[in-house]
Design a protein around this motif. Sequence first.
Motif, PDB file in Angstrom:
ATOM      1  N   GLU A  18       7.422   3.533   9.075  1.00 37.62           N
ATOM      2  CA  GLU A  18       7.522   4.975   8.834  1.00 37.62           C
ATOM      3  C   GLU A  18       6.719   5.384   7.598  1.00 37.62           C
ATOM      4  O   GLU A  18       6.079   6.442   7.570  1.00 37.62           O
ATOM      5  N   LEU A  19       6.754   4.553   6.556  1.00 38.83           N
ATOM      6  CA  LEU A  19       6.023   4.879   5.334  1.00 38.83           C
ATOM      7  C   LEU A  19       4.515   4.861   5.572  1.00 38.83           C
ATOM      8  O   LEU A  19       3.781   5.707   5.057  1.00 38.83           O
ATOM      9  N   LEU A  20       4.052   3.919   6.368  1.00 42.73           N
ATOM     10  CA  LEU A  20       2.627   3.867   6.683  1.00 42.73           C
ATOM     11  C   LEU A  20       2.223   5.036   7.571  1.00 42.73           C
ATOM     12  O   LEU A  20       1.139   5.595   7.422  1.00 42.73           O
ATOM     13  N   ILE A  73      15.233  -3.541  10.113  1.00 43.93           N
ATOM     14  CA  ILE A  73      15.265  -2.157   9.615  1.00 43.93           C
ATOM     15  C   ILE A  73      14.221  -1.957   8.531  1.00 43.93           C
ATOM     16  O   ILE A  73      13.545  -0.914   8.484  1.00 43.93           O
ATOM     17  N   LEU A  74      14.052  -2.942   7.651  1.00 44.74           N
ATOM     18  CA  LEU A  74      13.027  -2.827   6.608  1.00 44.74           C
ATOM     19  C   LEU A  74      11.633  -2.705   7.211  1.00 44.74           C
ATOM     20  O   LEU A  74      10.798  -1.928   6.729  1.00 44.74           O
ATOM     21  N   LEU A  75      11.388  -3.438   8.284  1.00 42.92           N
ATOM     22  CA  LEU A  75      10.088  -3.325   8.948  1.00 42.92           C
ATOM     23  C   LEU A  75       9.902  -1.932   9.542  1.00 42.92           C
ATOM     24  O   LEU A  75       8.796  -1.374   9.514  1.00 42.92           O
ATOM     25  N   ASN A  76      10.983  -1.354  10.070  1.00 40.50           N
ATOM     26  CA  ASN A  76      10.908   0.022  10.568  1.00 40.50           C
ATOM     27  C   ASN A  76      10.616   1.003   9.435  1.00 40.50           C
ATOM     28  O   ASN A  76       9.867   1.965   9.609  1.00 40.50           O
ATOM     29  N   ILE A  77      11.220   0.746   8.277  1.00 44.98           N
ATOM     30  CA  ILE A  77      10.966   1.598   7.105  1.00 44.98           C
ATOM     31  C   ILE A  77       9.497   1.498   6.698  1.00 44.98           C
ATOM     32  O   ILE A  77       8.841   2.513   6.436  1.00 44.98           O
ATOM     33  N   PHE A  78       8.963   0.272   6.646  1.00 43.41           N
ATOM     34  CA  PHE A  78       7.544   0.103   6.327  1.00 43.41           C
ATOM     35  C   PHE A  78       6.675   0.876   7.316  1.00 43.41           C
ATOM     36  O   PHE A  78       5.701   1.537   6.945  1.00 43.41           O
ATOM     37  N   PRO A  98       0.823  -1.225   0.000  1.00 39.85           N
ATOM     38  CA  PRO A  98       0.000   0.000   0.000  1.00 39.85           C
ATOM     39  C   PRO A  98       0.847   1.260   0.000  1.00 39.85           C
ATOM     40  O   PRO A  98       0.771   2.110   0.895  1.00 39.85           O
ATOM     41  N   LEU A  99       1.707   1.388  -1.037  1.00 43.17           N
ATOM     42  CA  LEU A  99       2.615   2.524  -1.158  1.00 43.17           C
ATOM     43  C   LEU A  99       2.445   3.161  -2.527  1.00 43.17           C
ATOM     44  O   LEU A  99       2.172   2.477  -3.521  1.00 43.17           O
ATOM     45  N   ASN A 100       2.628   4.465  -2.597  1.00 42.16           N
ATOM     46  CA  ASN A 100       2.569   5.171  -3.876  1.00 42.16           C
ATOM     47  C   ASN A 100       3.814   4.864  -4.695  1.00 42.16           C
ATOM     48  O   ASN A 100       4.904   4.634  -4.143  1.00 42.16           O
TER      49      ASN A 100
END
Length: 275
Positions: free
Chosen positions: A154-156, A147-152, A109-111
């Motif tokens: 932040e994006l959400l 870290i990738l989960l943290n990035i997800f 669910p990202l642009n």
Amino acid sequence: MDHFSLMDHNIPTPLHIVNRHAHPSWSVPEGKRGFHNAMLVVSGRGTCYMNGEAQDMYTGQLFHHPMNHSFGYSSSADQPLHCLGGNFMVQTLIQDEQNGTLSTVERLPLNRCSYPGNFAILSRLFTDLAMVWSDPSSCRMIRCRSILLNIFSELLRDSGESYSARKGDEQIRKVAEYMKKHCASRHTLTELADLAELTPSYFGQRFKMLTGETPMEYLNSIRVVKALEYLALGYSISEASFRCGFNDPFYFTRVFKSKKGMSPSAYMNRGELML
């Protein structure tokens, strides 16, 4: 269950992570690829190719390409890209009463392109991700996934940014395109802000955040590129400067030198004009 709830069960697997200071000739040919790609533009400029369409890349942008979608990149020779990101797969855990199965996630669910308001946080996380990826320790994959989960996350969180702010950014991008098409015309900050339906102060601040330059610096960068095209066609330095919007050849020379590191005549004497 909606897309955002499903993110709670996602398990990312990095495939290739970069902290790339691109060479001026760097490019990734457009093509369909069987993984997700994310790229955060830290500085410089470039072009992103998505399904046959080209889009300019500016400081502060985040590009996301889902699995099996066509994409590619190229760096500006004039202002080489510095970007963070990479390729990754995502699986989601689907549980029933007795078993759990992993299913590949092809869409997130990202642009495809956004200007995240938490850019500084994302930049730090992507930088950390690249550092961990280059570490040969046995725990590398676990740390990268964390870290990738943290990035997800932040994006959400950023997806809650107000509609008015996103609309303002879209207006600024339209003004930037307008400036490209009318670079030879005279423009004022107030006029450009009016086109974006923003106050001059907010327009100037937001424009620099999105492009890395003030509106007038951006306009001069466009004009210098246009002047190079005229010089390549055989126009004199004076003629090229007037045609691209500089009314004073001496001012044009000063701006050109600030952008290229040498005068127009010295640049031309190199033997070929690098646009």
